[in-house]
Design a protein around this motif. Structure first.
Motif, mmCIF file in Angstrom:
data_model
loop_
_atom_site.group_PDB
_atom_site.id
_atom_site.type_symbol
_atom_site.label_atom_id
_atom_site.label_comp_id
_atom_site.label_asym_id
_atom_site.label_seq_id
_atom_site.Cartn_x
_atom_site.Cartn_y
_atom_site.Cartn_z
ATOM 1 N N ARG A 90 3.750 0.371 -1.770
ATOM 2 C CA ARG A 90 4.659 0.820 -3.041
ATOM 3 C C ARG A 90 6.082 1.122 -2.312
ATOM 4 O O ARG A 90 6.078 1.761 -1.122
ATOM 5 N N ALA A 91 7.284 1.452 -3.448
ATOM 6 C CA ALA A 91 7.921 2.740 -2.996
ATOM 7 C C ALA A 91 7.792 3.742 -2.408
ATOM 8 O O ALA A 91 7.378 4.411 -2.889
ATOM 9 N N GLU A 129 -0.559 3.764 1.022
ATOM 10 C CA GLU A 129 -1.207 4.834 0.560
ATOM 11 C C GLU A 129 -2.328 4.331 0.209
ATOM 12 O O GLU A 129 -2.842 3.125 -0.526
ATOM 13 N N ARG A 132 -5.567 3.815 -1.583
ATOM 14 C CA ARG A 132 -5.439 3.561 -2.966
ATOM 15 C C ARG A 132 -6.941 4.582 -3.833
ATOM 16 O O ARG A 132 -6.694 4.705 -5.167
ATOM 17 N N GLU A 156 -0.470 -4.534 -3.513
ATOM 18 C CA GLU A 156 -2.523 -4.402 -3.246
ATOM 19 C C GLU A 156 -3.288 -4.808 -2.469
ATOM 20 O O GLU A 156 -3.087 -6.025 -2.198
ATOM 21 N N ARG A 191 -2.397 0.701 -0.876
ATOM 22 C CA ARG A 191 -1.046 0.585 -2.021
ATOM 23 C C ARG A 191 0.160 0.473 -1.691
ATOM 24 O O ARG A 191 0.373 1.528 -0.569
ATOM 25 N N THR A 219 5.728 -3.346 -5.935
ATOM 26 C CA THR A 219 3.745 -2.831 -5.634
ATOM 27 C C THR A 219 3.201 -3.889 -5.185
ATOM 28 O O THR A 219 2.059 -4.804 -6.376
ATOM 29 N N LEU A 267 8.184 -0.394 2.702
ATOM 30 C CA LEU A 267 7.421 0.218 1.366
ATOM 31 C C LEU A 267 5.763 1.025 2.217
ATOM 32 O O LEU A 267 5.839 0.808 3.050
#
Length: 167
Positions: free
Chosen positions: A15-16, A68, A70, A8, A13, A6, A65
């Motif tokens: 992430r998986a 997203e 945050r 940032e 973000r 992950t 990834l």
């Protein structure tokens, strides 16, 4: 088993992928926005892409990834270091969903993934495979420090290859 990182930034973000990401991922790949990824795609083909993005982490230690926001939690697109058996070299790729373009998310995510790749991988460079008509992605690749590599092997004869050298 590979650990999916992950990462940032101030705004994002990385992430998986999760199954909850599937509906938006499908909507993107089934839309005309996926034209530069041989789309639009059927749900069957999109599912294969989605599973490939996840499986590469376990098979090769790299993969995709999700981007997203945050603050809002909204998923904005995807960034990846992918290869598998179909690409000649490890590719840095990205896409953003409708409504997320023009805000610097792709640059922010790709720069972060590129830095992570060079910190954790032995490759001397990565490439971005870009459709010649995808001027926004070509501009982004150059902004990231890549140069056009006309001698590189490519997944199709018309694909442009932008090379990202190790800093």
């Amino acid at each position: 088993m590979a650990v999916i990182p992950t990462l940032e930034t101030d705004r994002l973000r990385l992430r998986a992928p999760a199954f909850a990401d599937w509906p938006d991922y499908l909507a993107f790949l089934a839309s005309p926005r996926a034209a530069f990824m041989n789309g639009p795609h059927t749900p069957d083909t999109a599912w294969s892409y989605f599973c490939n993005d996840v499986a590469q982490w376990q098979l090769f230690g790299h993969g995709a990834l999700m981007l997203e926001d945050r603050k809002k939690g909204a998923v904005l697109g995807q960034v990846a270091l992918c290869k598998g058996p179909l690409f000649p070299e490890l590719e840095l790729g990205w896409f953003v969903y409708d409504g997320a373009e023009g805000r610097g998310y792709a640059f922010e995510a790709a720069a972060t993934m590129l830095a992570w790749g060079f910190q954790t991988r032995p490759e001397k460079s990565f490439v971005s495979y870009i459709d010649p008509a995808n001027l926004r992605s070509a501009t982004l690749a150059v902004r990231l420090g890549a140069t056009l590599d006309e001698k590189a092997r490519r997944p199709s004869p018309t694909t442009l290859v932008y090379r990202h050298p190790r800093p």
